[in-house]
Enzyme design. Sequence first.
Site, PDB file in Angstrom:
ATOM      1  N   HIS A 256       0.811  -1.364   0.025  1.00 57.35           N
ATOM      2  CA  HIS A 256       0.207   0.166  -0.186  1.00 57.35           C
ATOM      3  C   HIS A 256       0.937   1.209  -0.235  1.00 57.35           C
ATOM      4  CE1 HIS A 256      -3.658   2.434   0.804  1.00 57.35           C
ATOM      5  NE2 HIS A 256      -2.907   2.945   1.500  1.00 57.35           N
ATOM      6  N   LEU A 258       4.027   1.597  -1.112  1.00 58.34           N
ATOM      7  CA  LEU A 258       4.447   1.564  -2.507  1.00 58.34           C
ATOM      8  C   LEU A 258       3.519   2.414  -3.546  1.00 58.34           C
ATOM      9  CD1 LEU A 258       6.303  -1.764  -2.709  1.00 58.34           C
ATOM     10  CD2 LEU A 258       7.375   0.684  -2.643  1.00 58.34           C
ATOM     11  N   ARG A 259       2.249   2.273  -3.373  1.00 58.37           N
ATOM     12  CA  ARG A 259       1.347   2.917  -4.097  1.00 58.37           C
ATOM     13  C   ARG A 259       1.773   4.305  -4.379  1.00 58.37           C
ATOM     14  NH1 ARG A 259      -3.555   0.150  -5.529  1.00 58.37           N
ATOM     15  NH2 ARG A 259      -2.771  -1.525  -6.910  1.00 58.37           N
ATOM     16  N   ASN A 367      -5.335 -19.015 -16.770  1.00 57.06           N
ATOM     17  CA  ASN A 367      -4.039 -19.968 -16.725  1.00 57.06           C
ATOM     18  C   ASN A 367      -4.711 -20.942 -17.897  1.00 57.06           C
ATOM     19  OD1 ASN A 367      -2.325 -18.394 -15.379  1.00 57.06           O
ATOM     20  ND2 ASN A 367      -2.176 -20.024 -13.527  1.00 57.06           N
ATOM     21  N   ALA A 368      -5.737 -21.495 -17.758  1.00 56.46           N
ATOM     22  CA  ALA A 368      -6.026 -22.666 -18.560  1.00 56.46           C
ATOM     23  C   ALA A 368      -6.226 -22.110 -20.179  1.00 56.46           C
ATOM     24  CB  ALA A 368      -7.394 -23.161 -18.140  1.00 56.46           C
ATOM     25  N   ARG A 370      -4.687 -19.430 -21.347  1.00 57.55           N
ATOM     26  CA  ARG A 370      -3.372 -19.122 -21.768  1.00 57.55           C
ATOM     27  C   ARG A 370      -2.720 -20.260 -22.508  1.00 57.55           C
ATOM     28  NH1 ARG A 370      -1.290 -16.791 -17.530  1.00 57.55           N
ATOM     29  NH2 ARG A 370      -2.011 -14.646 -17.905  1.00 57.55           N
ATOM     30  N   GLY A 425       3.688 -15.205 -10.301  1.00 61.36           N
ATOM     31  CA  GLY A 425       3.527 -16.187  -9.680  1.00 61.36           C
ATOM     32  C   GLY A 425       2.687 -16.148  -8.601  1.00 61.36           C
ATOM     33  N   LEU A 426       1.695 -15.204  -8.774  1.00 62.50           N
ATOM     34  CA  LEU A 426       0.813 -14.707  -7.625  1.00 62.50           C
ATOM     35  C   LEU A 426      -0.515 -15.105  -7.926  1.00 62.50           C
ATOM     36  CD1 LEU A 426       2.046 -11.361  -6.456  1.00 62.50           C
ATOM     37  CD2 LEU A 426       2.277 -13.361  -5.401  1.00 62.50           C
ATOM     38  N   LEU A 428      -1.975 -18.095  -8.887  1.00 66.81           N
ATOM     39  CA  LEU A 428      -2.531 -19.385  -8.098  1.00 66.81           C
ATOM     40  C   LEU A 428      -2.223 -19.360  -6.785  1.00 66.81           C
ATOM     41  CD1 LEU A 428      -0.950 -22.037 -10.514  1.00 66.81           C
ATOM     42  CD2 LEU A 428      -3.551 -21.171 -10.252  1.00 66.81           C
TER      43      LEU A 428
END
Length: 460
Positions: A256, A258-259, A367-368, A370, A425-426, A428
């Site tokens: 937050h 960093l926003r 993901n599916a 893609r 990688g976030l 899933l």
Amino acid sequence: MLKNNPFNRLFFKLLLGFWLCSSLIIALVSLLPLLQQNHDRSPLPPSLERMLKNVAERIQEQPQLLEGKNLQRLRHSRNKDGGRKHNGGPLRLYLIDGEGQVLNSKRVSRGFRRFQLMAEEADQPISHQFRDELIFGPYSFEVNSKPYQLFGRLPDNHPRPWFFFFADNKLLTAGLAILLSGLLCGLLAWYLGKPLRSLKHSANALARGDLSSRVDATTANRRDEMGQLAVAFNGMADAIEAMVNNQQRLMGDISHELRTPLTRLQLSLALARKKGQHSTELDRIEYEAQQQDALIGELLTLSRVTLNVSEKRLTAELTETLSQMLDDAEFEAEQQGKQLHIDIDESIRFNHLPRTLSRAIENLLRNAIRYAEQHIYIESQQTKNQVRIVVSDDGPGLAEKELEAIFAPFYRPDNARDRVSGGWGLGLAITQAAVDAHKGRILAKNQPSHGLIVTIDLPI
């Protein structure tokens, strides 16, 4: 507590439990013969003594009864004096001379011989109940200065207590003793095993990510080592939950914060564009700022889903929750020349977190889409205890060793699926956190032909 009362220790409970169990069985089996002996052997009752006395007086009055065939008349006699009798059964008499010989019978039962020895040991008239007969005596008298003794026998004369059945059936008694000891030891094992099962259940739940799992209060309140272990486990679980929650809050707070500088950077880029400043460097900065903004957004989403804040559970239909997301996914699949097959049961209705669950399924579908070659499938079914959602594709699949690791944050396996991915990688990991928030389970596996299938089970 344990330090003040050593008998609360598990060692003493085990020792006393097994010792009392074995002692109780041994005592019950050992007392049966003694109880039987005390019950069967008793002093000669007056009614039976009177029966023998009447016969003895008759012999004294008629000494010829001791001669020849007259002795046979003394073998059986009906009770005519109001004495006891068994279903009209006869009173059988045994006349013994001074040398211990039976005068009026050539065949004497083994039970009568045993009774003679008992009477000699008792040194007084007694009665003894055998299995099917009552023998009593002796009544001593004299005829012509010669000593005689008179014994009597009646058929089974009185009911015996039910537990004497076990004394007469040794094998059955041994089997029942083994069964009883097994039951008592089983109760002791259940008493000791119950807290261990509770600890195992809580440990497994904690390992699956349920940080709220604790050992029940009944186990924690025990005053032995089991109780101490339960208290220590709950303390460990509290510390782990606090640590993980603090870590997630820290990640959310940092994301937050960093926003703010990122927003200023994007504002500066917009002002530079407005002033007509264009360069390759500015384009690169703008691209990286966008990537940074997307990453921070994913981190904030993961933090919110993990901490399960800012959303209330609702009881709603699954189709209603996923409707808009499925429309977007179907459009995205069409743009890539692929086909999304939807088979969602409209009757499925249960309590869940709508936005969190929708985001979890969206990540799986993206993901599916893609990685699929042509077809993507989403199906659902409801049983009595759970709702199952299955997402599958006909893509290349994953290496077996990576099927569980893909749900970890920032995990990007080096395979065909992720080399074309531009994510962090976030996605899933957010799906895994959403499933955990529903107390559910997620499992990924390769299909027999090719492709990946992901199954989500949510408890109702």
